[in-house]
Design a protein around this motif. Structure first.
Motif, PDB file in Angstrom:
ATOM      1  N   GLY A 180       0.761  -1.137  -0.190  1.00 43.87           N
ATOM      2  CA  GLY A 180       0.182  -0.244   0.185  1.00 43.87           C
ATOM      3  C   GLY A 180       0.775   1.589  -0.295  1.00 43.87           C
ATOM      4  N   SER A 236       0.388   5.770  -1.395  1.00 50.61           N
ATOM      5  CA  SER A 236       0.054   6.813  -1.367  1.00 50.61           C
ATOM      6  C   SER A 236       0.516   7.072  -3.061  1.00 50.61           C
ATOM      7  CB  SER A 236       0.201   8.132  -0.843  1.00 50.61           C
ATOM      8  OG  SER A 236      -0.043   8.477  -0.271  1.00 50.61           O
ATOM      9  N   ARG A 260     -12.045  -3.974   1.209  1.00 53.45           N
ATOM     10  CA  ARG A 260     -11.378  -2.401   1.505  1.00 53.45           C
ATOM     11  C   ARG A 260     -12.224  -1.534   1.879  1.00 53.45           C
ATOM     12  NH1 ARG A 260     -11.556   0.644  -4.911  1.00 53.45           N
ATOM     13  NH2 ARG A 260     -13.934   0.816  -4.513  1.00 53.45           N
ATOM     14  N   THR A 268     -10.291   5.320  -2.536  1.00 52.70           N
ATOM     15  CA  THR A 268      -8.937   4.934  -1.371  1.00 52.70           C
ATOM     16  C   THR A 268      -9.522   4.427  -0.309  1.00 52.70           C
ATOM     17  OG1 THR A 268      -8.115   7.679  -1.749  1.00 52.70           O
ATOM     18  CG2 THR A 268      -8.440   6.757   0.252  1.00 52.70           C
ATOM     19  N   MET A 325      -8.593   1.383   3.171  1.00 54.41           N
ATOM     20  CA  MET A 325      -7.451   0.567   3.693  1.00 54.41           C
ATOM     21  C   MET A 325      -8.008  -0.634   3.236  1.00 54.41           C
ATOM     22  SD  MET A 325      -5.043  -0.221   6.471  1.00 54.41           S
ATOM     23  CE  MET A 325      -4.994   0.292   7.609  1.00 54.41           C
ATOM     24  N   TYR A 326      -6.626  -1.621   2.191  1.00 53.40           N
ATOM     25  CA  TYR A 326      -7.187  -3.080   1.640  1.00 53.40           C
ATOM     26  C   TYR A 326      -7.409  -3.959   2.835  1.00 53.40           C
ATOM     27  CZ  TYR A 326      -8.679  -0.365  -2.097  1.00 53.40           C
ATOM     28  OH  TYR A 326      -8.886   0.229  -3.329  1.00 53.40           O
ATOM     29  N   GLY A 332      -4.407  -5.254   7.057  1.00 52.24           N
ATOM     30  CA  GLY A 332      -4.724  -4.590   6.770  1.00 52.24           C
ATOM     31  C   GLY A 332      -3.732  -3.657   6.165  1.00 52.24           C
ATOM     32  N   THR A 333      -3.796  -2.460   4.472  1.00 49.78           N
ATOM     33  CA  THR A 333      -2.588  -2.335   4.203  1.00 49.78           C
ATOM     34  C   THR A 333      -2.957  -0.950   3.573  1.00 49.78           C
ATOM     35  OG1 THR A 333      -0.039  -1.817   2.377  1.00 49.78           O
ATOM     36  CG2 THR A 333      -2.594  -2.916   2.292  1.00 49.78           C
ATOM     37  N   GLN A 334      -2.862   0.707   3.558  1.00 48.32           N
ATOM     38  CA  GLN A 334      -3.166   1.210   3.341  1.00 48.32           C
ATOM     39  C   GLN A 334      -2.602   1.839   1.588  1.00 48.32           C
ATOM     40  OE1 GLN A 334      -5.827   3.503   5.017  1.00 48.32           O
ATOM     41  NE2 GLN A 334      -6.617   4.790   3.495  1.00 48.32           N
ATOM     42  N   THR A 375      -3.762   5.306  -0.849  1.00 50.23           N
ATOM     43  CA  THR A 375      -4.618   6.665  -0.940  1.00 50.23           C
ATOM     44  C   THR A 375      -4.501   7.069  -2.140  1.00 50.23           C
ATOM     45  OG1 THR A 375      -3.846   6.718   2.075  1.00 50.23           O
ATOM     46  CG2 THR A 375      -4.356   8.751   0.026  1.00 50.23           C
TER      47      THR A 375
END
Length: 123
Positions: free
Chosen positions: A9, A11, A38, A91, A93-94, A116-118, A120
């Motif tokens: 994850g 940006s 997500r 966007t 949390m996956y 989870g991995t964010q 964005t």
């Protein structure tokens, strides 16, 4: 002990791509129900993509069809989510998930979860 560990994850600008990884242990990805969900702030967790017998028979949410691809590496027992043409609406949390027998559409039906991995996506 079943474990799922997400990574990848970060940006990215709209239109860009990311590949999420989910390293699995305690079960075989190719022989299980696996998938990605997500959750955006203020919203319920939703299915992104799930598969029967690993990713052999994938089912995608309408919102990601044609943009996201679920896949696996059997030698690494790892699940992936390739995300292309990312939009700000992606966007969230996956989370990767697994279940030994049931590949449900609702997140509450899945037995095992990663941390989870964010992701964005900026406009």
């Amino acid at each position: 002990q079943v474990q799922l560990v997400e990574s990848g994850g970060g940006s990215v600008q709209a239109g860009g791509s990311l590949r999420l990884s989910c390293a699995a242990s305690g079960f075989t990805v190719s022989r299980s129900c696996v998938g990605w969900f997500r959750q955006a702030p203020g919203k319920e967790r939703e299915r992104v993509a799930t598969g029967y017998s690993g990713t052999s028979f994938p089912v995608y949410a309408d919102s990601v069809k044609g943009r996201f691809i679920i896949s696996q590496d059997n030698t690494k027992n790892t699940l992936y989510l390739q995300m292309n043409s990312l939009k700000p609406e992606d966007t969230a949390m996956y989370y990767c998930a697994a279940d030994p027998r049931y590949c449900g559409s609702r997140w509450t039906e899945w037995d095992y979860w990663g941390q989870g991995t964010q992701v964005t996506v900026s406009s």
